[in-house]
Design a protein around this motif. Structure first.
Motif, PDB file in Angstrom:
ATOM      1  N   SER A 159       0.801  -1.221   0.000  1.00 35.03           N
ATOM      2  CA  SER A 159       0.000   0.000   0.000  1.00 35.03           C
ATOM      3  C   SER A 159       0.832   1.270   0.000  1.00 35.03           C
ATOM      4  O   SER A 159       0.277   2.372   0.081  1.00 35.03           O
ATOM      5  CB  SER A 159      -0.926   0.009   1.228  1.00 35.03           C
ATOM      6  N   TRP A 160       2.168   1.129  -0.094  1.00 29.16           N
ATOM      7  CA  TRP A 160       3.029   2.294   0.072  1.00 29.16           C
ATOM      8  C   TRP A 160       4.046   2.433  -1.056  1.00 29.16           C
ATOM      9  O   TRP A 160       4.462   1.453  -1.656  1.00 29.16           O
ATOM     10  CB  TRP A 160       3.780   2.211   1.407  1.00 29.16           C
ATOM     11  N   VAL A 161       4.454   3.671  -1.273  1.00 27.16           N
ATOM     12  CA  VAL A 161       5.574   3.980  -2.150  1.00 27.16           C
ATOM     13  C   VAL A 161       6.659   4.617  -1.292  1.00 27.16           C
ATOM     14  O   VAL A 161       6.419   5.635  -0.624  1.00 27.16           O
ATOM     15  CB  VAL A 161       5.174   4.959  -3.273  1.00 27.16           C
ATOM     16  N   LYS A 182       1.123   6.982   0.487  1.00 25.90           N
ATOM     17  CA  LYS A 182       0.115   6.009   0.084  1.00 25.90           C
ATOM     18  C   LYS A 182       0.106   5.812  -1.428  1.00 25.90           C
ATOM     19  O   LYS A 182       0.159   6.774  -2.202  1.00 25.90           O
ATOM     20  CB  LYS A 182      -1.271   6.469   0.534  1.00 25.90           C
ATOM     21  N   VAL A 183       0.038   4.549  -1.849  1.00 25.60           N
ATOM     22  CA  VAL A 183      -0.098   4.252  -3.264  1.00 25.60           C
ATOM     23  C   VAL A 183      -1.398   4.825  -3.805  1.00 25.60           C
ATOM     24  O   VAL A 183      -1.471   5.286  -4.954  1.00 25.60           O
ATOM     25  CB  VAL A 183      -0.054   2.729  -3.514  1.00 25.60           C
ATOM     26  N   SER A 184      -2.429   4.858  -2.980  1.00 25.13           N
ATOM     27  CA  SER A 184      -3.760   5.242  -3.446  1.00 25.13           C
ATOM     28  C   SER A 184      -3.889   6.714  -3.781  1.00 25.13           C
ATOM     29  O   SER A 184      -4.560   7.091  -4.743  1.00 25.13           O
ATOM     30  CB  SER A 184      -4.814   4.861  -2.397  1.00 25.13           C
ATOM     31  N   ASN A 185      -3.232   7.605  -2.969  1.00 28.12           N
ATOM     32  CA  ASN A 185      -3.457   9.038  -3.207  1.00 28.12           C
ATOM     33  C   ASN A 185      -2.276   9.946  -2.898  1.00 28.12           C
ATOM     34  O   ASN A 185      -2.369  11.158  -3.050  1.00 28.12           O
ATOM     35  CB  ASN A 185      -4.678   9.516  -2.421  1.00 28.12           C
ATOM     36  N   GLY A 186      -1.147   9.407  -2.428  1.00 29.62           N
ATOM     37  CA  GLY A 186       0.033  10.227  -2.181  1.00 29.62           C
ATOM     38  C   GLY A 186       0.168  10.788  -0.789  1.00 29.62           C
ATOM     39  O   GLY A 186       1.130  11.505  -0.500  1.00 29.62           O
ATOM     40  N   ARG A 187      -0.755  10.459   0.112  1.00 32.08           N
ATOM     41  CA  ARG A 187      -0.634  10.989   1.474  1.00 32.08           C
ATOM     42  C   ARG A 187       0.573  10.365   2.177  1.00 32.08           C
ATOM     43  O   ARG A 187       0.762   9.147   2.174  1.00 32.08           O
ATOM     44  CB  ARG A 187      -1.882  10.689   2.280  1.00 32.08           C
ATOM     45  N   PRO A 188       1.429  11.190   2.832  1.00 33.40           N
ATOM     46  CA  PRO A 188       2.596  10.645   3.531  1.00 33.40           C
ATOM     47  C   PRO A 188       2.215   9.934   4.823  1.00 33.40           C
ATOM     48  O   PRO A 188       1.198  10.252   5.449  1.00 33.40           O
ATOM     49  CB  PRO A 188       3.443  11.890   3.824  1.00 33.40           C
ATOM     50  N   SER A 189       3.048   8.977   5.213  1.00 31.62           N
ATOM     51  CA  SER A 189       2.836   8.215   6.434  1.00 31.62           C
ATOM     52  C   SER A 189       3.477   8.941   7.610  1.00 31.62           C
ATOM     53  O   SER A 189       4.698   9.144   7.644  1.00 31.62           O
ATOM     54  CB  SER A 189       3.441   6.820   6.291  1.00 31.62           C
TER      55      SER A 189
END
Length: 461
Positions: A192-194, A223-230
């Motif tokens: 789920s992550w980049v 996030k792979v889904s929308n770019g939000r950072p962890s």
């Protein structure tokens, strides 16, 4: 995906006299006293002759946005989607048989089977591309040292529609740096992550109500889904990693480069991090570099590429100065090694660093700016470029070597016949959905003088 990218410092300059020649045939092989016989070729190894791509490729070299002035490879990134191969780098135009067809700097697409340029994909970037990835939704993530894409601001990272080249507004990540030019050198999509490595201090991203901002130092995940950072993943690296690789097992992330500390702890060459927090993983050995000039010099050792084998048993790493080592995954204990250098007894320096790694059908492929000898069972050198201190056998290497993924024996049947222009060698290896190996870098022609535009394709048949 790099398997992708990128690794500087004292890697220069290998065998300059070869001017980038990836020599056509295995012309020398030898063994040390009592050494085992040369390795036989695995039945699944690629053919050495590149497949025809209809004469299509890229040309030109623009290093004005490169973080290294002496970098001279115009292709640094490869990815695939829907029968297309996407090529990124520092090139300035698309060409056919060496003749420019259109100005299309930094990013272009080609038909995977025929090699034909895809004329409908024409994004406009103002800086070099260093890595590419495709999300499960079919978005093309582009990373590099650019600031404007299709006329709007997108610094270092952007999601594109892979069909049209338009910016995808459903995926957003804004990257900033306190001082200097922001840039991403490496990324790896896993689960789920980049994971992103580069000169970055802050990432803000996401869409709708799922947005956030995270401050850190040179390594992030979004996030792979929308770019939000962890928010939970916040390692601090003293310098940006040159390559990041997230294990498919989901329990660790590898970072290779020339850094001195990670999270305030002394760590060089290779760091193993928690994929959720960025904390250093305990119980792994220090990776010993092939060469360390200290204390006579101040340059720290480095690693340019890292890869975990598909069987999950080994880590392949490049512990500085012409070395390629197979490490046991559990502890990173060294299991076997290779080294590139000049001929035995020669005082002429040759060989070069390994820069990219990929795997297909039980064979690990590793690329370098090395055009002389590969020494098996070699781990140390006192003078980079000369023969190592000890070895079991040696054979010719022509810019890309093939190795059994389990035994790590060199498979001499793979000896590609392509030439470069500057001696920078291959900087990207990628295995497509048909099982063929693509190599991108300083590549301009075959042994028969057929033109190659920055990349080549190798298949088993």
């Amino acid at each position: 995906m790099r398997g992708r990218l990128h690794r500087w410092g004292s890697r220069r300059r290998g065998l300059r006299a070869a001017a980038g020649l990836l020599v056509a045939a295995v012309v020398a092989a030898g063994t040390a006293t009592g050494a085992a016989a040369p390795a036989s070729a695995a039945p699944s190894v690629m053919l050495s002759t590149p497949k025809s791509l209809g004469g299509w490729g890229v040309t030109g070299l623009d290093v004005t946005t490169s973080p290294l002035a002496d970098f001279k490879s115009n292709v640094t990134a490869l990815a695939e989607w829907n029968g297309r191969i996407y090529v990124g780098g520092m090139f300035t135009a698309v060409a056919r048989n060496g003749t420019t067809q259109a100005a299309q700097p930094y990013l272009a697409a080609f038909d995977r089977a025929t090699g034909a340029w895809v004329t409908t994909f024409r994004p406009r970037l103002d800086g070099g591309v260093w890595d590419l990835a495709v999300t499960p939704k079919g978005q093309l993530l582009v990373a590099g040292y650019f600031g404007v894409v299709n006329g709007t601001t997108h610094r270092a990272l952007v999601a594109l529609n892979p069909s049209t080249g338009a910016v995808d507004s459903t995926w957003k990540a804004t990257l900033t740096r306190t001082t200097g030019r922001v840039g991403v050198r490496t990324m790896h999509l896993q689960g789920s992550w980049v994971y992103l490595g580069g000169n970055v201090n802050t990432v803000s991203g996401g869409t709708g109500t799922d947005t956030g901002t995270v401050r850190g130092k040179n390594l992030f995940r979004v996030k792979v889904s929308n770019g939000r950072p962890s928010a939970g993943f916040h390692p601090s690296m003293s310098t940006a990693p040159w390559q990041v690789f997230a294990s498919p097992k989901g329990d660790r992330v590898y970072a290779a480069g020339r850094f001195g500390t990670v999270n305030g702890t002394a760590k060089e060459v290779l760091a193993v991090l928690s994929p959720t927090t960025g904390a250093l993983v305990s119980g792994v050995a220090k990776v010993t570099p092939t060469f360390d000039c200290r204390p006579a010099c101040t340059k720290a050792p480095y690693s340019e590429a890292v890869y975990e084998t598909k069987n999950g048993a080994y880590v392949i790493a490049t512990p500085t100065e012409h070395g390629l080592h197979q490490l046991t995954r559990s502890t990173l204990a060294r299991r076997y090694g290779h080294y590139t250098g000049g001929d035995p007894g020669s005082t002429v320096k040759a060989g070069g660093d390994y820069q990219a790694i990929a795997e297909a059908n039980g064979v690990v492929y590793a690329a370098c700016h090395c055009f002389r000898q590969d020494y098996s069972g070699a781990y140390r050198t006192t003078t980079p470029g000369l023969a190592p201190t000890s070895w079991s056998r040696y054979s010719r290497i022509n810019g890309i070597g093939a190795y059994d993924a389990t035994t790590f024996a060199k498979l001499d049947a793979f000896s590609p016949a392509v030439y470069g222009q500057y001696g920078d060698g291959v900087w990207q290896l990628f295995v497509d959905s048909a099982g063929c190996l693509w190599a991108g870098g300083d590549i301009v022609k075959t042994a028969s003088n057929a033109w190659l535009g920055g990349f080549a394709k190798f298949c088993r048949t």
